[in-house]
Design an enzyme around this catalytic site. Sequence first.
Site, PDB file in Angstrom:
ATOM      1  N   ASP A 261      56.179  42.606  36.719  1.00 17.92           N
ATOM      2  CA  ASP A 261      54.897  41.949  36.933  1.00 17.92           C
ATOM      3  C   ASP A 261      54.733  40.713  36.050  1.00 17.92           C
ATOM      4  OD1 ASP A 261      54.075  43.732  38.844  1.00 17.92           O
ATOM      5  OD2 ASP A 261      52.785  44.908  37.516  1.00 17.92           O
TER       6      ASP A 261
ATOM      7  N   LYS B  31      51.400  38.792  40.218  1.00 13.50           N
ATOM      8  CA  LYS B  31      50.195  38.396  40.942  1.00 13.50           C
ATOM      9  C   LYS B  31      49.251  37.713  39.964  1.00 13.50           C
ATOM     10  CE  LYS B  31      50.365  42.617  43.745  1.00 13.50           C
ATOM     11  NZ  LYS B  31      49.648  43.873  44.063  1.00 13.50           N
TER      12      LYS B  31
ATOM     13  N   MET C 207      39.964  43.697  33.671  1.00 12.24           N
ATOM     14  CA  MET C 207      39.881  42.736  34.776  1.00 12.24           C
ATOM     15  C   MET C 207      38.429  42.338  35.065  1.00 12.24           C
ATOM     16  SD  MET C 207      42.740  44.505  37.267  1.00 12.24           S
ATOM     17  CE  MET C 207      42.166  46.187  36.959  1.00 12.24           C
TER      18      MET C 207
END
Length: 257
Positions: free
Chosen positions: A35, A57, A171
């Site tokens: 990642d 991402k 997040m």
Amino acid sequence: MTGKVSLIGAGPGDPELLTLKAERLLREATCVVYDRLVSDEIIAMANPDAKMVFVGKMPQCHAVTQDRINEILVEEAQAGHRVARLKGGDPLIFGRGSEEAAILQAQGIEIEYVPGITAAQGASSITGVPLTHRGLATGVQYVTGHRQADKHLDLDWKRLANPDTTLVVYMGVANIGQIAVGLMTEGLPGSTPVMAISKATSVDERRMVSSLANIAADARDAGLKPPTLFIIGKVVSLYGAQGLPLENEAAEVAAHG
């Protein structure tokens, strides 16, 4: 023969926080699927002959979709690879590790989990702000501040607005204003201290102390970007024990940026 997939937590950023088991499997892997949040130092530990597959991402920019990541893991395992699936933090805490495991198991592919230090633990240890503390917080709650496809946050604000627990928001940069309003609406005081810490334990770490009423404006003015974690609760008042008084508020970003 079908290979095996190890779902590995790479920790919050500092390569020295990687577990010994994670390091061994990384060196043994013949394919590494990793990642965006995995540090370069950890990537450098991989078997130099391994096939490296980047599937990172960014918010609102998924160059590789989750469906495609699932396909890649299945394809590489069926090709006989020992796959190291590297994820930031811990694979079972907002890491989609269990989703990927379900796909792999449905294809008859062997998997194993390798835990990692999650961002909340990394942020707590590096700042000295405990997640629980006698007299201040009897428990801790983890919640994501982001919904798939940017859907509206529909959280249990009443449960989360518990003054006797610590709330950790992953997040949450884009929605911290909505989160603060939701918590204050359910009675959590606007004076509740909040710490924002970006890229915890990495060389690019930034941290800021604010209050629930001011955190949205302070985070925006400081230009905080993902990955940023928010620790909300009375335990943040202990940050002063590290020689950085709470009164400095947003100025702490400059001190650590």
